[in-house]
Design a protein around this motif. Structure first.
Motif, PDB file in Angstrom:
ATOM      1  N   GLY A 132       2.275  -4.162 -11.469  1.00 14.67           N
ATOM      2  CA  GLY A 132       1.735  -4.736 -10.124  1.00 14.67           C
ATOM      3  C   GLY A 132       0.956  -3.787  -9.361  1.00 14.67           C
ATOM      4  N   ILE A 133       1.330  -2.603  -9.427  1.00  9.85           N
ATOM      5  CA  ILE A 133       0.680  -1.688  -8.439  1.00  9.85           C
ATOM      6  C   ILE A 133      -0.702  -1.419  -8.804  1.00  9.85           C
ATOM      7  N   ALA A 134      -1.378  -1.663 -10.067  1.00 12.33           N
ATOM      8  CA  ALA A 134      -2.717  -1.348 -10.266  1.00 12.33           C
ATOM      9  C   ALA A 134      -3.422  -2.432  -9.681  1.00 12.33           C
ATOM     10  N   MET A 135      -2.871  -3.710  -9.528  1.00 14.90           N
ATOM     11  CA  MET A 135      -3.612  -4.739  -8.692  1.00 14.90           C
ATOM     12  C   MET A 135      -3.721  -4.471  -7.255  1.00 14.90           C
ATOM     13  N   VAL A 136      -2.545  -3.926  -6.763  1.00 17.63           N
ATOM     14  CA  VAL A 136      -2.622  -3.438  -5.234  1.00 17.63           C
ATOM     15  C   VAL A 136      -3.777  -2.553  -5.089  1.00 17.63           C
ATOM     16  N   ALA A 137      -3.954  -1.633  -6.114  1.00 13.41           N
ATOM     17  CA  ALA A 137      -4.856  -0.492  -5.897  1.00 13.41           C
ATOM     18  C   ALA A 137      -6.341  -1.248  -5.663  1.00 13.41           C
ATOM     19  N   TRP A 138      -6.338  -2.256  -7.081  1.00 18.00           N
ATOM     20  CA  TRP A 138      -7.705  -3.079  -6.968  1.00 18.00           C
ATOM     21  C   TRP A 138      -8.065  -3.535  -5.771  1.00 18.00           C
ATOM     22  N   ASN A 139      -7.017  -4.117  -4.885  1.00 17.75           N
ATOM     23  CA  ASN A 139      -7.104  -4.715  -3.850  1.00 17.75           C
ATOM     24  C   ASN A 139      -7.118  -4.117  -2.609  1.00 17.75           C
ATOM     25  N   THR A 140      -7.273  -2.628  -2.778  1.00 16.19           N
ATOM     26  CA  THR A 140      -7.221  -1.672  -1.711  1.00 16.19           C
ATOM     27  C   THR A 140      -8.418  -0.892  -1.830  1.00 16.19           C
ATOM     28  N   PRO A 141      -9.605  -1.426  -1.160  1.00 13.52           N
ATOM     29  CA  PRO A 141     -10.724  -0.517  -1.690  1.00 13.52           C
ATOM     30  C   PRO A 141     -10.846   0.526  -0.828  1.00 13.52           C
ATOM     31  N   VAL A 142     -10.300   0.975   0.497  1.00 14.18           N
ATOM     32  CA  VAL A 142     -10.299   2.046   1.145  1.00 14.18           C
ATOM     33  C   VAL A 142      -9.047   2.534   1.606  1.00 14.18           C
ATOM     34  N   PRO A 143      -8.082   3.132   0.509  1.00 14.50           N
ATOM     35  CA  PRO A 143      -6.937   3.522   0.871  1.00 14.50           C
ATOM     36  C   PRO A 143      -6.972   4.703   1.936  1.00 14.50           C
ATOM     37  N   GLY A 144      -5.938   4.612   2.806  1.00 13.01           N
ATOM     38  CA  GLY A 144      -5.911   5.742   4.039  1.00 13.01           C
ATOM     39  C   GLY A 144      -4.576   6.262   3.963  1.00 13.01           C
ATOM     40  N   HIS A 186      -1.264  10.232   0.271  1.00 16.61           N
ATOM     41  CA  HIS A 186      -1.255  10.607  -1.271  1.00 16.61           C
ATOM     42  C   HIS A 186      -2.707  10.198  -1.760  1.00 16.61           C
ATOM     43  N   ALA A 187      -3.009   8.688  -1.332  1.00 15.03           N
ATOM     44  CA  ALA A 187      -4.333   8.277  -2.019  1.00 15.03           C
ATOM     45  C   ALA A 187      -5.490   9.209  -1.280  1.00 15.03           C
ATOM     46  N   LEU A 188      -5.470   9.703  -0.118  1.00 17.17           N
ATOM     47  CA  LEU A 188      -6.333  10.541   0.457  1.00 17.17           C
ATOM     48  C   LEU A 188      -6.341  11.981  -0.289  1.00 17.17           C
ATOM     49  N   ARG A 189      -5.154  12.494  -0.594  1.00 18.85           N
ATOM     50  CA  ARG A 189      -5.078  13.604  -1.417  1.00 18.85           C
ATOM     51  C   ARG A 189      -5.646  13.522  -2.860  1.00 18.85           C
ATOM     52  N   GLN A 190      -5.380  12.321  -3.428  1.00 20.79           N
ATOM     53  CA  GLN A 190      -6.172  12.240  -4.809  1.00 20.79           C
ATOM     54  C   GLN A 190      -7.634  12.037  -4.640  1.00 20.79           C
ATOM     55  N   GLY A 191      -8.197  11.315  -3.501  1.00 20.98           N
ATOM     56  CA  GLY A 191      -9.622  11.466  -3.196  1.00 20.98           C
ATOM     57  C   GLY A 191     -10.017  12.969  -3.363  1.00 20.98           C
ATOM     58  N   GLU A 192      -9.335  13.471  -2.207  1.00 17.34           N
ATOM     59  CA  GLU A 192      -9.892  14.912  -1.958  1.00 17.34           C
ATOM     60  C   GLU A 192      -9.788  15.729  -3.384  1.00 17.34           C
ATOM     61  N   THR A 193      -8.942  15.643  -4.045  1.00 14.61           N
ATOM     62  CA  THR A 193      -8.849  16.303  -5.572  1.00 14.61           C
ATOM     63  C   THR A 193     -10.131  15.967  -6.536  1.00 14.61           C
ATOM     64  N   GLU A 236       0.690  -1.281   0.001  1.00 15.23           N
ATOM     65  CA  GLU A 236       0.018   0.214  -0.084  1.00 15.23           C
ATOM     66  C   GLU A 236       0.784   1.291  -0.073  1.00 15.23           C
ATOM     67  N   LEU A 237       2.091   1.281   0.601  1.00 14.23           N
ATOM     68  CA  LEU A 237       3.107   2.313   0.763  1.00 14.23           C
ATOM     69  C   LEU A 237       3.602   2.684  -0.652  1.00 14.23           C
ATOM     70  N   LEU A 238       3.964   1.394  -1.542  1.00 18.49           N
ATOM     71  CA  LEU A 238       4.138   1.387  -2.824  1.00 18.49           C
ATOM     72  C   LEU A 238       3.097   2.344  -3.787  1.00 18.49           C
ATOM     73  N   LEU A 239       1.882   1.927  -3.425  1.00 21.46           N
ATOM     74  CA  LEU A 239       0.860   2.458  -4.380  1.00 21.46           C
ATOM     75  C   LEU A 239       0.886   3.932  -3.984  1.00 21.46           C
ATOM     76  N   ASP A 240       0.873   4.295  -2.652  1.00 23.83           N
ATOM     77  CA  ASP A 240       0.876   5.514  -2.292  1.00 23.83           C
ATOM     78  C   ASP A 240       2.065   6.491  -2.976  1.00 23.83           C
ATOM     79  N   ALA A 292     -17.104   6.072  -8.909  1.00 23.32           N
ATOM     80  CA  ALA A 292     -17.215   5.247 -10.235  1.00 23.32           C
ATOM     81  C   ALA A 292     -16.104   5.480 -11.033  1.00 23.32           C
ATOM     82  N   LEU A 293     -15.429   6.457 -11.073  1.00 22.10           N
ATOM     83  CA  LEU A 293     -14.345   6.882 -11.848  1.00 22.10           C
ATOM     84  C   LEU A 293     -13.168   6.347 -11.396  1.00 22.10           C
ATOM     85  N   SER A 294     -13.174   6.150  -9.870  1.00 21.29           N
ATOM     86  CA  SER A 294     -11.823   5.435  -9.348  1.00 21.29           C
ATOM     87  C   SER A 294     -11.787   4.108  -9.517  1.00 21.29           C
TER      88      SER A 294
END
Length: 235
Positions: free
Chosen positions: A112-124, A127-134, A72-76, A155-157
């Motif tokens: 492989g990071i895309a699959m990490v993102a798919w398997n992380t339904p609620v990232p915390g 940078h993930a939170l900043r993207q959500g806020e943006t 998750e930190l790699l995704l972030d 839906a877009l995410s």
């Protein structure tokens, strides 16, 4: 006759070992990123990172709780490469589409990071939170209420992650191109051999689903979705 004393030999100066860098979460993630970029997400493990840092795996757990958090930190870290624009009510729709494109690019840049993102339904992570806020800020700038913006961002995410997963699978060779092509031929052949009225359209669409149309399909999906949001705001 006197003899000169033998010259004294200097004691060898012991070589100093290169000092190990001080461990930190940032160093652990950076080292994992190097492995990720070279070999993909499956090669990343606490043991491999520890070997790179010339330490034992147990010493890393003070900074990262385990493989799941490391992923998750790699995704972030990947999401941290995406800028966050100041929302402009006059071009929020263009900004929104560009943000989704950048998210897909970030998720496909590291194997492989895309699959990490798919398997992380609620990232915390930050940078993930900043993207959500943006995303929410852009949608709100377009005139959507908070509930509409939340549903649209979700839906877009989901679409961005799905598109990135498929693109990553092609890029990594996880999909066998010839096998996929053969399945496509079987689908087309099967639909053409059946009753004409049963598969009137399916047998004709194979040419639209190739690597050459990937970007076109993405742009079609984004414009269709955003056009719906514009209509929603005007209603």
């Amino acid at each position: 006759m006197t003899t000169s004393p033998a010259p004294r030999r200097r004691a060898p100066v012991p070589r100093r070992r290169a000092e190990k860098p001080l461990l930190s979460q940032e160093l652990v993630v950076h080292t994992a990123q190097e492995i990720l970029a070279a070999e993909g997400i499956r090669a990343v493990s606490m043991r491999r990172v520890a070997q790179r840092l010339q330490t034992g795996p147990a010493s890393l757990y003070a900074y990262v709780s385990g493989k799941e958090e490391l992923d998750e930190l790699l995704l972030d870290a990947a999401l941290g490469e995406i800028p966050s624009p100041e929302p402009d009510p006059h071009r929020w729709d263009a900004q929104l589409k560009e943000q989704v494109r950048l998210q897909i690019t970030a998720m496909t840049a590291y194997p492989g990071i895309a699959m990490v993102a798919w398997n992380t339904p609620v990232p915390g992570t930050p940078h993930a939170l900043r993207q959500g806020e943006t995303m929410l800020a852009l949608l709100r700038a377009g005139g959507l209420d908070l509930k509409q913006a939340a549903f649209a961002a979700d839906a877009l995410s989901t679409y961005a992650k799905a598109f990135a997963c498929e693109a990553s699978s092609w890029a990594s060779g996880e999909y066998d191109a010839e096998q996929v092509a053969e399945r496509g031929r079987q689908m087309t052949g099967g639909s053409q051999s059946g009753p004409a009225e049963a598969f009137a359209h399916l047998g004709q669409i194979g040419e639209f689903f190739t690597a050459d149309t990937s970007e076109e399909r993405l742009e079609f999906a984004l414009e269709t979705f955003v056009a719906g949001l514009r209509a929603l705001v005007r209603a």
